[in-house]
Design a protein around this motif. Structure first.
Motif, PDB file in Angstrom:
ATOM      1  N   GLY A 165       0.796  -1.229   0.000  1.00  0.00           N
ATOM      2  CA  GLY A 165       0.000   0.000   0.000  1.00  0.00           C
ATOM      3  C   GLY A 165       0.822   1.269   0.000  1.00  0.00           C
ATOM      4  O   GLY A 165       0.272   2.367   0.157  1.00  0.00           O
ATOM      5  N   LYS A 166       2.131   1.139  -0.204  1.00  0.00           N
ATOM      6  CA  LYS A 166       3.016   2.314  -0.188  1.00  0.00           C
ATOM      7  C   LYS A 166       3.087   2.908  -1.599  1.00  0.00           C
ATOM      8  O   LYS A 166       4.122   2.889  -2.269  1.00  0.00           O
ATOM      9  CB  LYS A 166       4.408   1.930   0.306  1.00  0.00           C
ATOM     10  N   LEU A 167       1.959   3.446  -2.041  1.00  0.00           N
ATOM     11  CA  LEU A 167       1.857   3.887  -3.424  1.00  0.00           C
ATOM     12  C   LEU A 167       2.698   5.125  -3.708  1.00  0.00           C
ATOM     13  O   LEU A 167       3.232   5.278  -4.809  1.00  0.00           O
ATOM     14  CB  LEU A 167       0.385   4.151  -3.770  1.00  0.00           C
ATOM     15  N   GLU A 168       2.810   6.008  -2.737  1.00  0.00           N
ATOM     16  CA  GLU A 168       3.648   7.194  -2.933  1.00  0.00           C
ATOM     17  C   GLU A 168       5.118   6.787  -3.038  1.00  0.00           C
ATOM     18  O   GLU A 168       5.884   7.367  -3.821  1.00  0.00           O
ATOM     19  CB  GLU A 168       3.449   8.171  -1.768  1.00  0.00           C
ATOM     20  N   MET A 169       5.497   5.752  -2.269  1.00  0.00           N
ATOM     21  CA  MET A 169       6.871   5.252  -2.320  1.00  0.00           C
ATOM     22  C   MET A 169       7.151   4.595  -3.671  1.00  0.00           C
ATOM     23  O   MET A 169       8.245   4.753  -4.243  1.00  0.00           O
ATOM     24  CB  MET A 169       7.119   4.254  -1.182  1.00  0.00           C
ATOM     25  N   VAL A 170       6.176   3.859  -4.180  1.00  0.00           N
ATOM     26  CA  VAL A 170       6.317   3.245  -5.510  1.00  0.00           C
ATOM     27  C   VAL A 170       6.560   4.322  -6.560  1.00  0.00           C
ATOM     28  O   VAL A 170       7.460   4.216  -7.395  1.00  0.00           O
ATOM     29  CB  VAL A 170       5.051   2.433  -5.874  1.00  0.00           C
ATOM     30  N   LYS A 171       5.758   5.370  -6.492  1.00  0.00           N
ATOM     31  CA  LYS A 171       5.879   6.471  -7.455  1.00  0.00           C
ATOM     32  C   LYS A 171       7.260   7.114  -7.381  1.00  0.00           C
ATOM     33  O   LYS A 171       7.915   7.337  -8.414  1.00  0.00           O
ATOM     34  CB  LYS A 171       4.793   7.515  -7.178  1.00  0.00           C
ATOM     35  N   PHE A 202       1.268   0.969 -12.145  1.00  0.00           N
ATOM     36  CA  PHE A 202       0.951   0.816 -10.723  1.00  0.00           C
ATOM     37  C   PHE A 202      -0.276   1.639 -10.347  1.00  0.00           C
ATOM     38  O   PHE A 202      -0.641   2.598 -11.036  1.00  0.00           O
ATOM     39  CB  PHE A 202       2.140   1.261  -9.858  1.00  0.00           C
ATOM     40  N   ARG A 203      -0.911   1.249  -9.253  1.00  0.00           N
ATOM     41  CA  ARG A 203      -2.031   2.035  -8.733  1.00  0.00           C
ATOM     42  C   ARG A 203      -1.543   3.419  -8.338  1.00  0.00           C
ATOM     43  O   ARG A 203      -0.435   3.566  -7.817  1.00  0.00           O
ATOM     44  CB  ARG A 203      -2.657   1.332  -7.524  1.00  0.00           C
ATOM     45  N   LYS A 204      -2.370   4.408  -8.561  1.00  0.00           N
ATOM     46  CA  LYS A 204      -1.986   5.787  -8.284  1.00  0.00           C
ATOM     47  C   LYS A 204      -2.284   6.149  -6.832  1.00  0.00           C
ATOM     48  O   LYS A 204      -3.347   5.805  -6.305  1.00  0.00           O
ATOM     49  CB  LYS A 204      -2.748   6.764  -9.199  1.00  0.00           C
ATOM     50  N   PRO A 205      -1.341   6.849  -6.165  1.00  0.00           N
ATOM     51  CA  PRO A 205      -1.629   7.326  -4.798  1.00  0.00           C
ATOM     52  C   PRO A 205      -2.694   8.411  -4.833  1.00  0.00           C
ATOM     53  O   PRO A 205      -2.780   9.179  -5.801  1.00  0.00           O
ATOM     54  CB  PRO A 205      -0.283   7.889  -4.332  1.00  0.00           C
ATOM     55  N   LYS A 206      -3.516   8.451  -3.809  1.00  0.00           N
ATOM     56  CA  LYS A 206      -4.538   9.488  -3.741  1.00  0.00           C
ATOM     57  C   LYS A 206      -3.891  10.839  -3.501  1.00  0.00           C
ATOM     58  O   LYS A 206      -2.974  10.965  -2.693  1.00  0.00           O
ATOM     59  CB  LYS A 206      -5.528   9.186  -2.599  1.00  0.00           C
ATOM     60  N   VAL A 207      -4.375  11.838  -4.227  1.00  0.00           N
ATOM     61  CA  VAL A 207      -3.854  13.188  -4.060  1.00  0.00           C
ATOM     62  C   VAL A 207      -4.497  13.801  -2.819  1.00  0.00           C
ATOM     63  O   VAL A 207      -5.721  13.918  -2.726  1.00  0.00           O
ATOM     64  CB  VAL A 207      -4.161  14.067  -5.297  1.00  0.00           C
TER      65      VAL A 207
END
Length: 416
Positions: A165-171, A202-207
């Motif tokens: 669930g670390k989508l911002e880290m993935v980005k 990848f899934r996008k982090p919520k803004v």
């Protein structure tokens, strides 16, 4: 055709030196060499195709290389000679290739890329980016040669991070990996960057927009500060950032040597600014009152707001956010939100928009316009800053309206 395979495994085993080194041929250039101490080695002896000189190349010891393996290696070298290739030169080239692979791994290139950031990014930013690569990328990708990295390989590296669930880290890791690969392209090691666009899979982090109070909430903020049970130095830091409109890290890192109280100006050097450009902050009466209040606490130290546990260091830039959380304002504002509160209020009151931007140390994004617009609106900003401080003081409550310059001694007496 030359006779080959003259030796047998048994003859190799029983072959011994008789006081001096001996050499026996298996045919086709392959020899076994026995030293006086009975250690045995394989050799391949041949004539160089370029200058017809005699040459010899070792194939390893008998204990490590069997007769069958030695014959196989000799056969490879005979094939090279047929193609006009010197086996010794070929071996050295292969060694260089393998050595080059070690220097051209993703981690090795990342280290070179990192060195180019010195002086262009803040040390903390460089350190934070490197830590992300160390934690999430290097364990899998670090030892892979840069030429062998493909999009599927890189995607698989980040899938476990996405699963957490670390989508911002993935980005961010995807962005950093692309930067390293672009560096490899610019260095001439690869012809193109195969990782372009991998973040799209990848899934996008919520803004989430930075939390900030509205202009009408200033009284609520000042009441919360007044009633908070917090360390005196932290209280001063909160007010300092609020009155000066600087970023959290800039406020937390304030040094006494940057301040000229007589001239009422704070000069933040380029290396402490986000855009690496010097920023002069006009000091209001309230801001100076904060400095006088905190001076008995830290006047003998380098930093105005030192860490409570490592007094030779500045307090952490997250100090205000932690305090706001304890004050029950976690979901209403952040330290950075103070800047939004100031900007919105000042723009609503009709102050010069570019002067407000200058007060916030915003940089003109258009480079051509920025080249012509050299003014910092310092005189306008002095008026803007004093109005903002007076506005804050007007809504201050309790004994900590100290910073409207009325009750400095009261604050000193109530330090916690």
């Amino acid at each position: 055709m030359p006779i080959i395979n003259k030796l047998s495994a048994k003859s190799v085993e029983h072959l011994k030196s008789t006081g001096k080194a001996i050499r026996k041929s298996d045919g086709g250039g392959l020899y076994i060499y026995v030293k006086p101490n009975q250690t045995k080695f394989w050799e391949f002896r041949y004539t160089r195709p370029t200058n017809k000189n005699k040459a010899c190349i070792g194939l390893g010891s008998v204990t490590d290389v069997s007769l069958a393996d030695a014959r196989s290696k000799a056969q490879e070298m005979r094939r090279l000679l047929i193609d006009g290739i010197d086996p010794q030169v070929h071996r050295e080239k292969e060694k260089l290739k393998q050595l080059q692979k070690q220097f051209d791994t993703f981690k090795a290139l990342a280290q070179q890329w990192k060195s180019t950031k010195d002086g262009h990014l803040k040390p903390k930013t460089i350190s934070d980016n490197w830590r992300k690569l160390e934690n999430y990328v290097f364990p899998t990708l670090g030892s892979i040669p840069i030429k062998e990295i493909t999009a599927p390989i890189a995607i698989q590296v980040l899938r476990p991070v996405e699963a957490q669930g670390k989508l911002e880290m993935v980005k961010r890791c995807g962005q950093l990996m692309n930067e390293v690969m672009n560096y490899a392209v610019n260095s001439g090691l690869i012809h193109f960057n195969p990782l372009v666009g991998i973040n799209k899979v990848f899934r996008k982090p919520k803004v989430t927009h930075l939390r900030a109070m509205e202009p009408d909430d200033i009284k609520e903020l000042m009441q919360a500060i007044a009633s908070a049970n917090i360390y005196f130095g932290t209280r001063c830091l909160i007010e300092w950032q609020l009155h000066t409109m600087v970023r959290p890290a800039e406020a937390a890192g304030t040094k006494w040597c940057e301040l000229d109280i007589e001239k009422a100006v704070w000069v933040i050097p380029p290396e402490r600014m986000k855009m690496n450009r010097e920023h002069k902050v006009p000091l209001t009466k309230q801001a100076i009152a904060i400095l006088k209040a905190v001076k008995p606490l830290s006047g003998h130290l380098e930093h105005v707001f030192p860490s409570r546990y490592k007094y030779r260091q500045a307090t952490d830039s997250e100090t205000i956010n932690k305090a706001l959380g304890r004050m029950g304002l976690r979901n209403k504002t952040t330290a950075h939100g103070f800047r939004s509160l100031a900007s919105t209020t000042l723009n609503e009151k009709g102050f010069h928009p570019e002067a407000v931007d200058a007060a916030l140390a915003h940089v003109e994004p258009n480079k051509i316009r920025a080249a012509y617009k050299r003014t910092t609106y310092f005189k306008k900003r002095k008026k803007i800053m004093q109005w903002w401080s007076d506005h804050i003081s007007k809504h201050a409550v309790g004994p900590y309206q100290v910073f409207d310059c009325k009750n400095l001694s009261a604050a000193s007496a109530q330090r916690q």
